[in-house]
Design an enzyme around this catalytic site. Structure first.
Site, PDB file in Angstrom:
ATOM      1  N   HIS A 106       0.804  -1.205   0.000  1.00 24.99           N
ATOM      2  CA  HIS A 106       0.000   0.000   0.000  1.00 24.99           C
ATOM      3  C   HIS A 106       0.852   1.276   0.000  1.00 24.99           C
ATOM      4  CE1 HIS A 106      -3.407   2.496  -0.131  1.00 24.99           C
ATOM      5  NE2 HIS A 106      -2.765   3.245   0.719  1.00 24.99           N
ATOM      6  N   TYR A 135       1.408   4.956  -2.609  1.00 24.21           N
ATOM      7  CA  TYR A 135       1.561   6.366  -2.229  1.00 24.21           C
ATOM      8  C   TYR A 135       2.947   6.895  -2.562  1.00 24.21           C
ATOM      9  CZ  TYR A 135      -3.012   6.328  -0.240  1.00 24.21           C
ATOM     10  OH  TYR A 135      -4.359   6.247  -0.099  1.00 24.21           O
ATOM     11  N   HIS A 181      -9.326   0.064 -11.444  1.00 29.71           N
ATOM     12  CA  HIS A 181      -9.010   1.066 -10.410  1.00 29.71           C
ATOM     13  C   HIS A 181      -7.568   1.558 -10.531  1.00 29.71           C
ATOM     14  CE1 HIS A 181      -8.200   2.784  -6.445  1.00 29.71           C
ATOM     15  NE2 HIS A 181      -7.347   1.806  -6.179  1.00 29.71           N
ATOM     16  N   PHE A 182      -6.628   0.619 -10.657  1.00 25.76           N
ATOM     17  CA  PHE A 182      -5.255   1.133 -10.617  1.00 25.76           C
ATOM     18  C   PHE A 182      -4.776   1.645 -11.971  1.00 25.76           C
ATOM     19  CE2 PHE A 182      -4.084  -3.530 -10.552  1.00 25.76           C
ATOM     20  CZ  PHE A 182      -3.341  -3.574 -11.721  1.00 25.76           C
ATOM     21  N   HIS A 183      -5.561   1.378 -13.016  1.00 27.14           N
ATOM     22  CA  HIS A 183      -5.200   2.054 -14.260  1.00 27.14           C
ATOM     23  C   HIS A 183      -5.703   3.495 -14.275  1.00 27.14           C
ATOM     24  CE1 HIS A 183      -3.814  -1.868 -15.556  1.00 27.14           C
ATOM     25  NE2 HIS A 183      -3.092  -1.205 -16.444  1.00 27.14           N
ATOM     26  N   ARG A 235      -9.587 -11.010 -12.454  1.00 24.59           N
ATOM     27  CA  ARG A 235      -8.349 -10.345 -12.826  1.00 24.59           C
ATOM     28  C   ARG A 235      -7.213 -11.362 -12.827  1.00 24.59           C
ATOM     29  NH1 ARG A 235      -5.571  -7.206  -7.673  1.00 24.59           N
ATOM     30  NH2 ARG A 235      -3.999  -6.842  -9.254  1.00 24.59           N
ATOM     31  N   ARG A 236      -6.029 -10.908 -13.208  1.00 27.82           N
ATOM     32  CA  ARG A 236      -4.851 -11.772 -13.251  1.00 27.82           C
ATOM     33  C   ARG A 236      -5.163 -13.054 -13.994  1.00 27.82           C
ATOM     34  NH1 ARG A 236      -4.041 -10.701  -7.182  1.00 27.82           N
ATOM     35  NH2 ARG A 236      -2.332  -9.229  -7.162  1.00 27.82           N
TER      36      ARG A 236
HETATM   37 FE1  HAS Z   1      -5.908   1.658  -4.545  1.00 26.34          FE
HETATM   38  C1  HAS Z   1      -5.962  -1.783  -4.891  1.00 26.34           C
HETATM   39  C2  HAS Z   1      -7.992   1.441  -1.837  1.00 26.34           C
HETATM   40  C3  HAS Z   1      -5.653   5.066  -4.046  1.00 26.34           C
HETATM   41  C4  HAS Z   1      -3.195   1.770  -6.650  1.00 26.34           C
HETATM   42  N1  HAS Z   1      -4.809   0.268  -5.586  1.00 26.34           N
HETATM   43  C5  HAS Z   1      -5.007  -1.083  -5.607  1.00 26.34           C
HETATM   44  C6  HAS Z   1      -4.040  -1.709  -6.474  1.00 26.34           C
HETATM   45  C7  HAS Z   1      -3.222  -0.705  -6.937  1.00 26.34           C
HETATM   46  C8  HAS Z   1      -3.732   0.531  -6.375  1.00 26.34           C
HETATM   47  C9  HAS Z   1      -2.013  -0.857  -7.835  1.00 26.34           C
HETATM   48  O1  HAS Z   1      -9.045  -0.754   0.033  1.00 26.34           O
HETATM   49  C10 HAS Z   1      -3.973  -3.188  -6.828  1.00 26.34           C
HETATM   50  C11 HAS Z   1      -2.996  -3.932  -6.016  1.00 26.34           C
HETATM   51  C12 HAS Z   1      -2.994  -5.378  -6.432  1.00 26.34           C
HETATM   52  O2  HAS Z   1      -2.283  -5.714  -7.409  1.00 26.34           O
HETATM   53  O3  HAS Z   1      -3.715  -6.185  -5.827  1.00 26.34           O
HETATM   54  N2  HAS Z   1      -6.731   3.008  -3.220  1.00 26.34           N
HETATM   55  C13 HAS Z   1      -7.567   2.705  -2.218  1.00 26.34           C
HETATM   56  C14 HAS Z   1      -7.960   3.930  -1.518  1.00 26.34           C
HETATM   57  C15 HAS Z   1      -7.309   4.962  -2.167  1.00 26.34           C
HETATM   58  C16 HAS Z   1      -6.515   4.361  -3.210  1.00 26.34           C
HETATM   59  C17 HAS Z   1      -8.878   4.041  -0.344  1.00 26.34           C
HETATM   60  N3  HAS Z   1      -4.692   3.134  -5.223  1.00 26.34           N
HETATM   61  C18 HAS Z   1      -4.744   4.464  -4.897  1.00 26.34           C
HETATM   62  C19 HAS Z   1      -3.699   5.181  -5.578  1.00 26.34           C
HETATM   63  C20 HAS Z   1      -3.001   4.235  -6.309  1.00 26.34           C
HETATM   64  C21 HAS Z   1      -3.646   2.976  -6.078  1.00 26.34           C
HETATM   65  C22 HAS Z   1      -3.447   6.659  -5.440  1.00 26.34           C
HETATM   66  C23 HAS Z   1      -1.826   4.369  -7.195  1.00 26.34           C
HETATM   67  C24 HAS Z   1      -1.176   5.468  -7.443  1.00 26.34           C
HETATM   68  N4  HAS Z   1      -6.833   0.136  -3.585  1.00 26.34           N
HETATM   69  C25 HAS Z   1      -7.615   0.249  -2.472  1.00 26.34           C
HETATM   70  C26 HAS Z   1      -8.011  -1.088  -2.013  1.00 26.34           C
HETATM   71  C27 HAS Z   1      -7.429  -2.012  -2.877  1.00 26.34           C
HETATM   72  C28 HAS Z   1      -6.693  -1.214  -3.845  1.00 26.34           C
HETATM   73  C29 HAS Z   1      -8.844  -1.447  -0.867  1.00 26.34           C
HETATM   74  C30 HAS Z   1      -7.515  -3.533  -2.810  1.00 26.34           C
HETATM   75  C31 HAS Z   1      -8.598  -4.036  -3.670  1.00 26.34           C
HETATM   76  C32 HAS Z   1      -8.621  -5.535  -3.672  1.00 26.34           C
HETATM   77  O4  HAS Z   1      -9.641  -6.097  -3.248  1.00 26.34           O
HETATM   78  O5  HAS Z   1      -7.637  -6.183  -4.069  1.00 26.34           O
HETATM   79  C33 HAS Z   1      -7.367   6.425  -1.745  1.00 26.34           C
HETATM   80  O6  HAS Z   1      -6.080   6.892  -1.499  1.00 26.34           O
HETATM   81  C34 HAS Z   1      -8.049   7.312  -2.729  1.00 26.34           C
HETATM   82  C35 HAS Z   1      -8.233   8.726  -2.164  1.00 26.34           C
HETATM   83  C36 HAS Z   1      -8.454   9.718  -3.256  1.00 26.34           C
HETATM   84  C37 HAS Z   1      -9.494  10.537  -3.365  1.00 26.34           C
HETATM   85  C38 HAS Z   1      -9.586  11.453  -4.565  1.00 26.34           C
HETATM   86  C39 HAS Z   1      -9.187  12.902  -4.283  1.00 26.34           C
HETATM   87  C40 HAS Z   1      -9.200  13.678  -5.565  1.00 26.34           C
HETATM   88  C41 HAS Z   1      -8.249  14.523  -5.996  1.00 26.34           C
HETATM   89  C42 HAS Z   1      -8.354  15.170  -7.360  1.00 26.34           C
HETATM   90  C43 HAS Z   1      -8.975  16.517  -7.304  1.00 26.34           C
HETATM   91  C44 HAS Z   1      -9.228  17.062  -8.671  1.00 26.34           C
HETATM   92  C45 HAS Z   1      -9.055  18.360  -9.038  1.00 26.34           C
HETATM   93  C46 HAS Z   1      -9.382  18.774 -10.426  1.00 26.34           C
HETATM   94  C47 HAS Z   1      -8.585  19.406  -8.109  1.00 26.34           C
HETATM   95  C48 HAS Z   1     -10.604  10.568  -2.362  1.00 26.34           C
HETATM   96  C49 HAS Z   1      -7.048  14.829  -5.172  1.00 26.34           C
HETATM   97  C50 HAS Z   1     -10.823  19.181 -10.451  1.00 26.34           C
HETATM   98  C51 HAS Z   1     -11.146  20.143 -11.515  1.00 26.34           C
HETATM   99  C52 HAS Z   1     -12.382  20.236 -12.032  1.00 26.34           C
HETATM  100  C53 HAS Z   1     -12.682  21.244 -13.070  1.00 26.34           C
HETATM  101  C54 HAS Z   1     -13.486  19.342 -11.602  1.00 26.34           C
HETATM  102 CU    CU Z   2      -3.894  -0.118  -0.789  1.00 26.71          CU
END
Ligand code: HAS
Ligand code: CU
Length: 549
Positions: free
Chosen positions: A219, A223, A370-372, A435-436
């Site tokens: 995890h 980050y 999700h991770f793409h 997957r996988r």
């Molecule tokens: Fe994830 C699985 C939960 C973020 C990558 N994640 C993965 C895997 C990868 C990955 C590679 O809880 C697969 C691993 C594997 O091979 O098995 N992930 C989360 C959560 C977040 C999260 C809670 N993941 C990421 C990020 C990654 C990433 C970042 C890569 C860089 N993820 C999981 C969970 C799994 C998981 C489970 C396991 C699933 C399973 O069952 O296997 C959080 O950090 C996300 C928080 C983000 C937000 C969004 C904030 C928005 C922002 C943009 C603002 C936009 C603006 C523009 C300002 C709440 C900051 C707006 C402008 C306008 C005009 C509208």
């Molecule tokens: Cu994670």
């Protein structure tokens, strides 16, 4: 105060970039092949195995491209803000070579078909010992880089006792402390479990322990990818759009929260695994929702930067400020689309993390979707956005109008490909698509046609993405070797002149590290103890068949 990067420095930082972009090409090609195989219309030639190319894809893009780009970029940020000595530069090269030798070793074992274990190398899949030794070297190399960064920062602090550290240097140090603590887990698994087991010194392996140690690292790994993108969002993009940093204190505080909450959450990848107590899974789910907070702070801060800058330029109304943004500047556009992708990407993360809901998506291709969005769109598009100024800056060239235009096209092609591919993955995942897996058919049920369509869409998206990769590699070569000579700006944003001073407590390093360690001890002691104490005797005393070989 900003420093000028010397020639020898630039060479070191570029070395990392070369490896990163070669990786992009190789890894991207594998991705294309995967989507083609899954479409059911294509068989790999020369007896190449699906899981072999899947391993190349995951390792080369998830571990090699990211780590090399990040460490090179972070070195450049440190060189620009706190400086690097001759001795540190030499150690910088040591870190580069140790990582590169490790990468080559690992790559050879995968290419020889001796390590089709995917990037998570779950036991009881077993690879050739050289695969794990190579990975260990990559980690050791990155530790050397971390130590160089810490030393650079420390010497600067000593020379500037009463000043606050440059924001970007502060962020690099946070990311590297997190990385160092996190990689201890995977290093332990590799050194204590995998290497002896693959060498035949032990004939069994504690599978659950190895997976738990992997996700203790896995995890924070994601980050470790995200934070350099955030560095660019907080401290570089404001300069690109002609504004100022919204809040230095908020940026630092969000990074401190990332340090605290990135590590003690790995169990959210193991929510469906037996042998781990559900209370501790729940506790780590709660901690996972804590680590969402600094991302929400980041979103808030980005909106604020855009809006304040727009209003200062005289654009009023609720959305008028959107118009001032430099849409035709790829240094802005690419990371901005990365931000947009993070809205659904982050929402998907919240779904994954929602404990019971995880049972719907776990091990389905939804997670790949999700991770793409998160890694391959938010992070990678931001990295591309950085490359458009960093590469020419390092090679003493200019980002020309035509490369800028090509970059904009590249960004759109990438976005389109990813929308189609990742969208189809999310939907197929919700209907249970695994997957996988190279499965392209679902024996005779009514789902066969539906899945066939999703998999075809993934192949279309994958092909579009591959075009985008070729474009990006072309742009890289252009910027590295052929663009006209000149001085491309290294954009670093400043604070407002009347900004509130950043409180001193933000640099209470000992306290931050102590809290981080306490949280890890709290979240992991009991689960790890259970896993070791209750391990079945002689866990898995046989070689697991790999793929269809
Ligand atoms: Fe994830 C699985 C939960 C973020 C990558 N994640 C993965 C895997 C990868 C990955 C590679 O809880 C697969 C691993 C594997 O091979 O098995 N992930 C989360 C959560 C977040 C999260 C809670 N993941 C990421 C990020 C990654 C990433 C970042 C890569 C860089 N993820 C999981 C969970 C799994 C998981 C489970 C396991 C699933 C399973 O069952 O296997 C959080 O950090 C996300 C928080 C983000 C937000 C969004 C904030 C928005 C922002 C943009 C603002 C936009 C603006 C523009 C300002 C709440 C900051 C707006 C402008 C306008 C005009 C509208
Ligand atoms: Cu994670």
């Amino acid at each position: 105060m900003e420093l000028t990067l010397t020639k020898p420095e630039r060479r070191l930082y570029m070395a990392f970039m070369y490896v990163a972009f070669i990786s992009l090409f190789i890894g991207g090609l594998m991705g294309l092949l995967q989507t083609l195989v899954r479409s059911g219309e294509f068989t790999l030639p020369w007896g190449i195995d699906y899981y072999q190319i899947l391993t190349v894809h995951g390792v080369i893009l998830g571990l090699v491209l990211t780590t090399f780009f990040i460490i090179g970029f972070q070195y450049a940020l440190m060189g620009k803000t706190v400086g690097i000595s001759k001795k540190q530069l030499r150690w910088g090269w040591v870190s580069f070579w140790v990582m590169t030798i490790g990468t080559t070793t690992t790559a050879i074992t995968i290419l020889l078909g001796k390590a089709s274990v995917l990037y998570t190398f779950y036991a009881p899949l077993k690879a050739h010992p050289a695969f794990y030794i190579g990975l260990a070297l990559v980690i050791v190399g990155s530790w050397i880089a971390a130590i160089v960064n810490f030393r650079q920062f420390y010497l600067w602090k000593k020379a500037h006792p009463d000043e606050k550290s440059p924001l970007l240097a502060f962020m690099v140090v946070i990311n590297m402390i997190m990385w160092f603590i996190a990689t201890l887990g995977v290093a332990a698994a590799v050194l204590i479990q995998f290497i002896p087991w693959s060498l035949g010194f032990t004939n069994s392996i504690n599978v659950l322990l190895s997976r738990t140690l992997f996700w203790y690292f896995g995890h924070p790994l994601v980050y470790f990818w995200l934070l350099p993108a955030y560095m660019a969002w907080y401290a570089i993009l404001p300069k690109v759009i002609g504004g100022k940093i919204f809040s230095d204190s908020l940026a630092r505080f969000s990074f401190i929260l990332f340090l605290f909450f990135s590590i003690p959450v790995g169990l959210h990848h193991q929510l469906t695994e037996p042998g781990l107590d559900s209370t501790w899974k729940f506790i780590q789910v709660v901690l996972t929702f804590m680590v969402v907070i600094p991302s929400l702070m980041t979103a808030f801060s980005m909106f604020a930067t855009f809006e304040i800058t727009g209003r200062k330029k005289g654009y009023g109304g609720l959305f008028g400020w959107l118009r001032h943004l430099p849409w035709k500047d790829v240094r802005f556009l690419a990371p901005f689309i990365g931000m947009l992708a993070f809205i659904p990407g982050g929402a998907g993360g919240l779904i994954n993390a929602s404990y019971q809901v995880n049972t719907i998506v776990h091990n389905t291709i939804w997670v790949t979707g999700h991770f793409h969005l998160t890694a391959a769109t938010t992070v990678v598009l931001t990295f591309f956005g950085i490359s458009y100024w960093l590469i020419p800056h390092l090679t003493g060239r200019k980002l020309t109008k035509s490369v800028n235009r090509l970059g904009i096209i590249q960004t759109f092609v990438w976005t389109l490909g990813m929308l189609i591919m990742s969208g189809a993955m999310h939907i197929q995942g919700l209907t249970g698509g695994p997957r996988r897996s190279s499965y392209s058919e679902y024996g005779g049920t009514e789902q066969a046609a539906e899945w066939g369509a999703y998999q075809m869409a993934q192949a279309v998206g994958g092909s579009i993405l591959f075009i985008a990769i070729i474009l990006m590699v072309y742009i890289f070569i252009k910027m590295a070797f052929f663009a006209p000579k000149g001085d491309e700006e290294f954009p670093i944003a400043q604070e407002e002149l009347d900004a509130q001073p950043t409180p001193k407590w933000t640099e209470n390093w000992k306290l931050w590290i102590a809290i981080t360690i306490l949280l890890i001890i709290f979240a992991y002691t009991v689960p790890l103890f259970d896993v070791i104490q209750n391990a079945p005797p002689g866990s898995v005393p046989f070689d697991w068949p790999i793929g269809n070989s």
